[in-house]
Scaffold this motif. Structure first.
Motif, mmCIF file in Angstrom:
data_model
loop_
_atom_site.group_PDB
_atom_site.id
_atom_site.type_symbol
_atom_site.label_atom_id
_atom_site.label_comp_id
_atom_site.label_asym_id
_atom_site.label_seq_id
_atom_site.Cartn_x
_atom_site.Cartn_y
_atom_site.Cartn_z
ATOM 1 N N MET A 8 0.824 -1.192 0.000
ATOM 2 C CA MET A 8 0.000 0.000 0.000
ATOM 3 C C MET A 8 0.866 1.252 0.000
ATOM 4 S SD MET A 8 -2.842 -1.106 2.837
ATOM 5 C CE MET A 8 -3.950 0.256 2.579
ATOM 6 N N SER A 9 0.380 2.258 -0.664
ATOM 7 C CA SER A 9 1.080 3.537 -0.637
ATOM 8 C C SER A 9 0.877 4.176 0.729
ATOM 9 C CB SER A 9 0.546 4.452 -1.727
ATOM 10 O OG SER A 9 -0.779 4.846 -1.416
ATOM 11 N N LEU A 10 1.667 5.170 1.017
ATOM 12 C CA LEU A 10 1.548 5.875 2.283
ATOM 13 C C LEU A 10 0.162 6.508 2.420
ATOM 14 C CD1 LEU A 10 2.900 6.764 4.870
ATOM 15 C CD2 LEU A 10 3.846 8.722 3.646
ATOM 16 N N ALA A 11 -0.340 7.080 1.352
ATOM 17 C CA ALA A 11 -1.672 7.694 1.375
ATOM 18 C C ALA A 11 -2.751 6.642 1.621
ATOM 19 C CB ALA A 11 -1.936 8.428 0.066
ATOM 20 N N ALA A 12 -2.612 5.483 1.004
ATOM 21 C CA ALA A 12 -3.595 4.413 1.197
ATOM 22 C C ALA A 12 -3.560 3.904 2.631
ATOM 23 C CB ALA A 12 -3.339 3.272 0.217
ATOM 24 N N ARG A 13 -2.368 3.792 3.206
ATOM 25 C CA ARG A 13 -2.250 3.352 4.599
ATOM 26 C C ARG A 13 -2.866 4.382 5.541
ATOM 27 N NH1 ARG A 13 3.835 1.568 5.195
ATOM 28 N NH2 ARG A 13 3.971 2.534 3.181
#
Length: 157
Positions: A8-13
């Motif tokens: 997961m990307s940082l934004a998704a996390r």
């Protein structure tokens, strides 16, 4: 399909974390309302069954919160979401049935005297069980607090 946290990307996390925190907050608020309802319902006895009807507004509010919860559980795996929703749904359904039964008794619905007494006995048994459950939870809480404070939970022993 759920992706692995490492993928997961940082934004998704961050979004997943915010979604989980919002879900936890909603569940905590619902449980607080359930506790308030349970304490109010625990005051009901065979002599004051109508007192239960004071919780209709709270039940409607809880049902509204359930609708919001059902939209928020999408951040959970399906089986976990189902377990969360089922627990809340069962509570709402049970209390709804209890209140509807009480309302019908109050309306003097055409119920045979023997059946009416059986229904009343069942309602009283429900409220007695609720009081016992709350007393048990209260005792467990006192023991846990006493343990945290480093003192014996049962000073009489």
């Amino acid at each position: 399909m759920l992706t692995e946290p490492n993928d997961m990307s940082l934004a998704a996390r961050d979004k997943a974390r915010r979604d989980l925190l919002a879900l936890q907050k909603r569940i905590a608020a619902m449980h607080q309302l359930r506790n308030e309802m349970n304490h109010a319902l625990a005051r009901v006895s065979g002599n004051n069954l109508d007192l239960a009807l004071t919780q209709k507004k709270n039940l409607r509010h809880l049902s509204s919160e359930y609708d919001k919860l059902s939209r928020e559980v999408r951040c959970l795996p399906p089986m976990d979401a189902t377990a969360v929703l089922e627990d809340e749904y069962n509570y709402i359904l049970t209390i709804g049935n209890i209140l509807e039964t009480t309302r019908e008794l109050k309306k003097k619905a055409k119920i045979e005297a023997t059946a009416r007494q059986g229904i009343i006995d069942g309602l009283v048994q429900f409220y007695d069980g609720l009081r016992d459950e709350l007393a048990h939870q209260d005792a467990e809480m006192r023991q846990a607090l006493a343990k945290c404070e480093g003192r014996d939970a049962n000073p009489e022993a």
